[in-house]
Design an enzyme around this catalytic site. Structure first.
Site, PDB file in Angstrom:
ATOM      1  N   ASP A  53       1.119  -1.514  -0.062  1.00 31.89           N
ATOM      2  CA  ASP A  53      -0.020   0.345  -0.075  1.00 31.89           C
ATOM      3  C   ASP A  53       0.982   1.315   0.354  1.00 31.89           C
ATOM      4  O   ASP A  53       2.084   1.318   0.488  1.00 31.89           O
ATOM      5  CB  ASP A  53      -0.827  -0.212   1.266  1.00 31.89           C
ATOM      6  CG  ASP A  53      -1.948  -1.057   1.176  1.00 31.89           C
ATOM      7  OD1 ASP A  53      -2.349  -1.273  -0.066  1.00 31.89           O
ATOM      8  OD2 ASP A  53      -3.242  -1.372   2.395  1.00 31.89           O
ATOM      9  N   TYR A 111       7.414  -9.949   7.207  1.00 32.13           N
ATOM     10  CA  TYR A 111       6.713  -8.470   7.157  1.00 32.13           C
ATOM     11  C   TYR A 111       7.809  -8.110   8.975  1.00 32.13           C
ATOM     12  O   TYR A 111       7.282  -8.828   9.406  1.00 32.13           O
ATOM     13  CB  TYR A 111       5.296  -8.056   7.324  1.00 32.13           C
ATOM     14  CG  TYR A 111       4.204  -8.182   6.172  1.00 32.13           C
ATOM     15  CD1 TYR A 111       4.338  -7.050   5.279  1.00 32.13           C
ATOM     16  CD2 TYR A 111       4.102  -9.297   5.272  1.00 32.13           C
ATOM     17  CE1 TYR A 111       4.102  -7.006   3.735  1.00 32.13           C
ATOM     18  CE2 TYR A 111       3.752  -9.402   3.642  1.00 32.13           C
ATOM     19  CZ  TYR A 111       3.514  -8.530   3.414  1.00 32.13           C
ATOM     20  OH  TYR A 111       3.034  -8.177   1.708  1.00 32.13           O
TER      21      TYR A 111
END
Lengths: 250, 250
Positions: A53, A111
Site C-alpha cells: 500500500d 513483514y
C-alpha cells in the site's frame, strides 16, 4: 525469452503504493517505465510477490519479467539502477526457469512493523515508524504473539474490503515483538498474508500492550471470523515487506 | 512584549532551506505562518541561530520571536506543534530576557555529518546520509581532524560565495570522526562556522581517507586562504545542525 527475477528495495513514502495507476507515482510504474526505456519503447509487464500500500516500504520485494534480451546479470542491475529514481533500488538480478512466478511460487514472506514508542514524535521517523505515545506492556504483547502464531482462519484480522476469495486460513511461523530503546519491532513470518493483516494484528497487539485486551482474548477473536470485533488498522509507514522466500531458488 | 525561545528540529529533505523565500516551502516560512495564525494574522518575524541550506537537517536549531501574548510555555509548544507540518517540531519553549538574540548570543554550535560507507546505496538513507562508496582510511582521517581542530583562518574551507565580511578566523573545539558499522559520523563543535565550512572540510577529510591527500597537508591548505585549493563540497543531506549553546541560559 529470458525470465529475470529482481530483488528490489524501496522507500514507500513518496510512492502511491506498488500497483500501477494512471497519473500516480507507483513502484510498478517506475519499474515498467525503466524496463520500457531499456526495451526501446516496447512495454514490459512485471509481476511482484504481492502489492504494498501507499507509504509501505520494502527491504527485499521480489519481481519477475520476461525479456527477449540476453544481457549479463550485472548489466541488468546497473542499467535498471541508472534509470530508476533514488528511492527504488535493484539489489539483485538472477535468471530463473520459465516456470517461476514471483507471486504463485512464494514459500514464505516476512513483514516487520516498527513503532516509535516515545511521548514526543521524531521528525526523522515520521515516514518510517508509527508514533505510539502510550506505555506498552511488552510481556503481555509477547504472550499475545504466541496466540497469533500458528495456523488459523485470519478473517477477523483482514480488511473487510479484501477481495480474496477462498480460504482465509494462513500459517504464521513466527510472530515476535522486541523493544530496543524507544523502538518496538514486530516480526511476522508466514506462508501468506491477507490484505491489511499485519497492520490489523499490530493494532490488536498494541491494544493488549495498553491493557485494553488480554493476551488470551486472541483465541476468541480468531473464532469470531469478523473484522468488526477488532480496532483500527495501524498506519502504513511502520510496515516493511522484509523478505520473500521461494522453493528451491534461495 | 514577551521574548520566546524555541528549540526546534526538522527533517530538511522537503524544505527549500531555512530562509523564507516567495513560493518555496521553507522552515522560516512554516514557522512564521504558524505564528501568524496564532497572532490572528499579525505577522511575527523569527530570528534563528543561523540558516541551513536546502536538504540540511536540524536536531536542535534555536529561534526566538517576540509576542504580545502571555501564554504558558506548554501551551505555546502544543499550539505551535498543532499548526506545524510533521517534518518540523518544536521540542522546547522558554521565555528569555529582552536582551537575548538567537544569532548574536551563540556560544557554541555543533554540526554532525553522516556518511553511508557501503558499495551500494540504501534507499532509506538517501535523504539522511551521503553515500560514499570508497574505502576510508579512518586512522588518516582521524589524524587530519587534529590539524583542523583549534583556532584558524578558515578561508580555504568556506564558500567563495560567502558574503561574510570581516574575520574568517574561527575556533573548532572538537573535530572527530568515528565509524560504526557502515556509518561514518563526523562531529564539529565550534565558536562559529563559515558558509559551507563543514561540508567543505568533510570533502577534504574524505580525500585524506582515500589517500588523495596526507593529514599534514591540512596545515598548508589552511595557509593558502583560498577555496580553490580544495575539492568539492559534499552534499547537504548528510549534514545536521545538532545543537546550539548560549551563555548563561543552558
Amino acid at each position: 525469452m529470458e525470465k529475470v527475477k529482481c530483488i528490489i528495495s524501496y522507500d514507500g513514502s513518496q510512492f502511491s503504493g506498488f500497483q500501477i495507476q494512471p497519473k500516480k507515482r507507483t513502484v510498478q510504474g517506475a519499474l515498467e517505465q525503466a524496463l520500457t526505456t531499456m526495451h526501446k519503447g516496447a512495454h514490459v509487464r512485471i509481476q511482484a510477490s504481492g502489492r504494498t500500500d501507499t507509504g509501505v516500504h520494502a527491504k527485499r520485494q521480489t519481481i519477475h519479467f520476461e525479456t527477449p534480451y540476453s544481457i549479463p546479470k550485472a548489466n541488468w542491475k546497473q542499467a535498471l539502477n541508472t534509470l530508476l529514481p533514488g528511492d527504488l533500488f535493484v539489489q539483485d538480478v538472477s535468471f530463473v526457469p520459465d516456470s517461476f512466478h514471483a507471486r504463485y511460487d512464494v514459500m514464505e514472506k516476512e513483514y516487520r512493523y516498527y513503532v516509535w514508542n516515545e511521548k514526543e514524535p521524531d521528525v526523522f521517523k515520521r515516514n518510517y515508524a508509527y508514533h505510539f505515545r502510550y506505555n506498552i506492556d511488552m510481556a503481555a504483547v509477547q504472550e499475545a504473539c504466541l496466540y497469533i502464531e500458528g495456523t488459523h482462519d485470519f478473517t477477523t484480522f483482514s480488511s473487510a474490503k479484501a477481495t480474496t476469495k477462498g480460504s482465509k486460513v494462513r500459517t504464521l511461523f513466527q510472530v515476535t515483538c522486541e523493544k530496543q530503546g524507544s523502538e518496538v519491532e514486530f516480526i511476522f513470518r508466514g506462508s501468506g498474508f491477507l490484505y491489511n493483516m499485519v497492520r490489523i494484528i499490530v493494532g490488536v497487539l498494541l491494544d493488549v500492550g495498553q491493557g485494553r485486551r488480554k493476551p488470551e482474548d486472541i483465541t476468541a477473536l480468531l473464532g469470531k471470523k469478523d473484522r468488526q470485533f477488532v480496532g483500527e488498522t495501524v498506519p502504513p509507514q511502520g510496515l516493511y515487506l522484509w523478505n520473500v522466500k521461494y522453493k528451491s531458488l534461495d
